[in-house]
Design a protein around this motif. Sequence first.
Motif, PDB file in Angstrom:
ATOM      1  N   ALA A 297      -7.048   3.295   1.305  1.00  0.00           N
ATOM      2  CA  ALA A 297      -7.002   4.436   2.220  1.00  0.00           C
ATOM      3  C   ALA A 297      -5.738   5.262   2.016  1.00  0.00           C
ATOM      4  O   ALA A 297      -5.790   6.507   1.969  1.00  0.00           O
ATOM      5  N   LEU A 298      -4.583   4.595   1.888  1.00  0.00           N
ATOM      6  CA  LEU A 298      -3.323   5.312   1.680  1.00  0.00           C
ATOM      7  C   LEU A 298      -3.317   6.078   0.365  1.00  0.00           C
ATOM      8  O   LEU A 298      -2.683   7.140   0.253  1.00  0.00           O
ATOM      9  N   SER A 299      -4.002   5.535  -0.618  1.00  0.00           N
ATOM     10  CA  SER A 299      -4.032   6.186  -1.926  1.00  0.00           C
ATOM     11  C   SER A 299      -4.607   7.589  -1.848  1.00  0.00           C
ATOM     12  O   SER A 299      -4.192   8.487  -2.597  1.00  0.00           O
ATOM     13  N   LYS A 300      -5.547   7.812  -0.901  1.00  0.00           N
ATOM     14  CA  LYS A 300      -6.211   9.113  -0.801  1.00  0.00           C
ATOM     15  C   LYS A 300      -5.446  10.100   0.074  1.00  0.00           C
ATOM     16  O   LYS A 300      -5.810  11.270   0.151  1.00  0.00           O
ATOM     17  N   THR A 301      -4.394   9.610   0.736  1.00  0.00           N
ATOM     18  CA  THR A 301      -3.643  10.502   1.635  1.00  0.00           C
ATOM     19  C   THR A 301      -2.447  11.153   0.955  1.00  0.00           C
ATOM     20  O   THR A 301      -1.805  12.019   1.548  1.00  0.00           O
ATOM     21  N   GLN A 302      -2.121  10.745  -0.261  1.00  0.00           N
ATOM     22  CA  GLN A 302      -0.922  11.278  -0.919  1.00  0.00           C
ATOM     23  C   GLN A 302      -1.048  11.157  -2.433  1.00  0.00           C
ATOM     24  O   GLN A 302      -1.944  10.494  -2.947  1.00  0.00           O
TER      25      GLN A 302
ATOM     26  N   ASP B 188     -11.707   5.633   5.049  1.00  0.00           N
ATOM     27  CA  ASP B 188     -10.710   6.706   5.085  1.00  0.00           C
ATOM     28  C   ASP B 188      -9.617   6.318   6.060  1.00  0.00           C
ATOM     29  O   ASP B 188      -9.826   5.508   6.988  1.00  0.00           O
ATOM     30  N   TRP B 189      -8.431   6.916   5.871  1.00  0.00           N
ATOM     31  CA  TRP B 189      -7.295   6.520   6.699  1.00  0.00           C
ATOM     32  C   TRP B 189      -7.535   6.785   8.186  1.00  0.00           C
ATOM     33  O   TRP B 189      -7.139   5.978   9.034  1.00  0.00           O
ATOM     34  N   HIS B 190      -8.205   7.879   8.522  1.00  0.00           N
ATOM     35  CA  HIS B 190      -8.416   8.194   9.942  1.00  0.00           C
ATOM     36  C   HIS B 190      -9.359   7.181  10.605  1.00  0.00           C
ATOM     37  O   HIS B 190      -9.372   7.044  11.835  1.00  0.00           O
ATOM     38  N   ASP B 191     -10.162   6.455   9.795  1.00  0.00           N
ATOM     39  CA  ASP B 191     -11.003   5.393  10.344  1.00  0.00           C
ATOM     40  C   ASP B 191     -10.257   4.054  10.383  1.00  0.00           C
ATOM     41  O   ASP B 191     -10.493   3.224  11.271  1.00  0.00           O
ATOM     42  N   LEU B 192      -9.379   3.844   9.418  1.00  0.00           N
ATOM     43  CA  LEU B 192      -8.671   2.565   9.314  1.00  0.00           C
ATOM     44  C   LEU B 192      -7.490   2.484  10.268  1.00  0.00           C
ATOM     45  O   LEU B 192      -7.190   1.414  10.820  1.00  0.00           O
ATOM     46  N   GLU B 193      -6.807   3.619  10.507  1.00  0.00           N
ATOM     47  CA  GLU B 193      -5.598   3.601  11.333  1.00  0.00           C
ATOM     48  C   GLU B 193      -5.847   3.079  12.752  1.00  0.00           C
ATOM     49  O   GLU B 193      -5.063   2.240  13.245  1.00  0.00           O
ATOM     50  N   PRO B 194      -6.898   3.517  13.464  1.00  0.00           N
ATOM     51  CA  PRO B 194      -7.146   2.966  14.805  1.00  0.00           C
ATOM     52  C   PRO B 194      -7.370   1.446  14.786  1.00  0.00           C
ATOM     53  O   PRO B 194      -6.933   0.734  15.695  1.00  0.00           O
ATOM     54  N   LEU B 195      -8.028   0.966  13.743  1.00  0.00           N
ATOM     55  CA  LEU B 195      -8.265  -0.478  13.616  1.00  0.00           C
ATOM     56  C   LEU B 195      -6.938  -1.221  13.495  1.00  0.00           C
ATOM     57  O   LEU B 195      -6.736  -2.264  14.141  1.00  0.00           O
ATOM     58  N   LEU B 196      -6.019  -0.678  12.682  1.00  0.00           N
ATOM     59  CA  LEU B 196      -4.708  -1.321  12.505  1.00  0.00           C
ATOM     60  C   LEU B 196      -3.907  -1.292  13.800  1.00  0.00           C
ATOM     61  O   LEU B 196      -3.204  -2.268  14.122  1.00  0.00           O
TER      62      LEU B 196
END
Length: 646
Positions: A433-438, A581-589
Amino acid sequence: MSFIQSVLSLPRPYKRAISLLVDSVFLFCAFWLALLMRLESFSPLSDQSYWLVFACSLPLSILFFIRLGLYRAVLRYMNMQAIWAVALGSVFAAIVVMGFSFIFHAGIPRTVPFIFMSLCLIFIGGSRIGVRAIISHPRWHKKMSVLIYGAGSAGRQLSTALSQGPEYHAVAFVDDNKALQGQVIHGIRVYSPEEIENIVTNKNIKKILLAMPSASRERRKEVLTKIDFLGVQVLTIPGMADVVEGKAKLEEFKDVGVEDLLGRDPVEPKPELMNANVAGKVVMVTGAGGSIGSELCRQIIRLKPAKLVLFESSEFGLYTIDKELNEYKLAHDLTVEILPIMGSVQRVNRIETVMKSFAVQTVYHAAAYKHVPLVEHNVVEGVRNNIFGTYHAARAAINAKVETFVLISTDKAVRPTNIMGTTKRVAELVLQALSKTQNTTRFCMVRFGNVLGSSGSVVPLFRKQIKSGGPVTLTHPDITRYFMTIPEASQLVIQAGAMGTGGDVFVLDMGEPVKIYDLACKIIHLSGFSVKSDNKPNGDIVIKCTGLRPGEKLYEELLIGDNVSGTTHERIMSAQEAMLDWHDLEPLLNKLDDACHEFDHELIREILLKAPTGFNPTDGICDLVWLQKEKGSAKTAEIIKLKKAT
């Protein structure tokens, strides 16, 4: 026997004095016997000129033997140099006799010096060969009878070394080369592999020494498969490279390595891939003191980075690898700067500061809790270290503008049945997920199975149990695992990291899976024992199945789906797998972080079950602290219930 041992135990000066005295007697006998053989009859007492010749010749001959170094040679190790010394000394003694015979007009016939020389060779040289044979004979030392498999150069050198030692007596060679079969090498007959069972039985063989240091692992596996049924301990000699470099001696035997049982030869690493992310760069290894992390450091320092940052939470682990690498650096005159840094990957400020301070360019993230039952018993720490430790290290890498970040993953992340595997799969999702944000840091993951010799490897445990007489314990008779050596896995990790484009999941080709029960049987057989079972009640070692541990799987997998493609390296595959995607994974974390903070194990389990990891637990919650609290709560509830009832 006791007399021989008492003579052999004398100090060297005493033994030299005895040799001088005996050789003087031999020269005396040779001189008069030579005269007797030539003249047939004479009176030694009446002819004083003969005595004069011998009296003058004796000290000169002995002195010449001393100058030739004959009395510095150790009898049991007598070689061609000593034989030449005897030959030259005998020739010189004959010349001296001839010279003094002429000076004193002794009238000694011209053939006498030649007869005298021949007798000197027989008496002085023959006596030494005879004494050496007596000393070297196995019955004086109660030597153990052994068979050498391999009659090549290493086998021949080994037989020579054994003949000079006190422990083993080589009674037979076995070799696949038909040209050698039937021949006698160093007094030892060479047999074919088909005859090995009869040889072991008839010659009372106690051990088989594998003298095939240059053979491939596949070839060694073939040989071991042929002989593991014999129930005789099999030992192997060090590789010739280690012998030449002085790291080992030819006669230093060791147990057969399990890598030989697997029979898989490593592929030669590709220099361009090995150097791409390391040579001349600042490299950081997290978990540098662990089994994988430390081997990564050993491989990396050989590639000559500018700096090597060792990041480790264990003081002892950090001290050990730092000391080893600095010794290697001095021995090989390297200029690489080694930086031992203590810290935890769970402390984001610490790890980010380290990366920025040293301008780290490549990170190999090996820090993880990987022992399945221990993580099951310590769930919160496992989640914190494996998931959030990876997340913090990855965030730090982005902020520090690290070029490449490689995660060491595991086959247990595929359809996990335990917390450890699930946390590693979530860690993979974090990097994807982080790979796609930067575009600053290139992330990739390398997934592989068990490594031989790691802190959790079964092989050292099996050997320890066998030495103590058993039983050998394994969790299930059908349990199967993939295996790879730590050096090969580390080399492939470095090469895979150089091929990533961002968010890649690389899978190492681990070869064929190995049934642990079969592996245990082979190690028992090659240790010289037999497996005790219902069919073989007279066997030596029992194999005991203790039941699967919490979270343990029977079979491990390397791929979640079938969408896999090859790479430029034959042992590295690229897997295309589902991601968030990060916006889906971040709430889980965030939810998982809160649950860990509250030590809410039920919620942690629920979040991990809902995450797209394929988590399918085989056990309930096994965290030891949670179980203790549950016991306390149940006990309290029961007390309250009893009070209400009364």
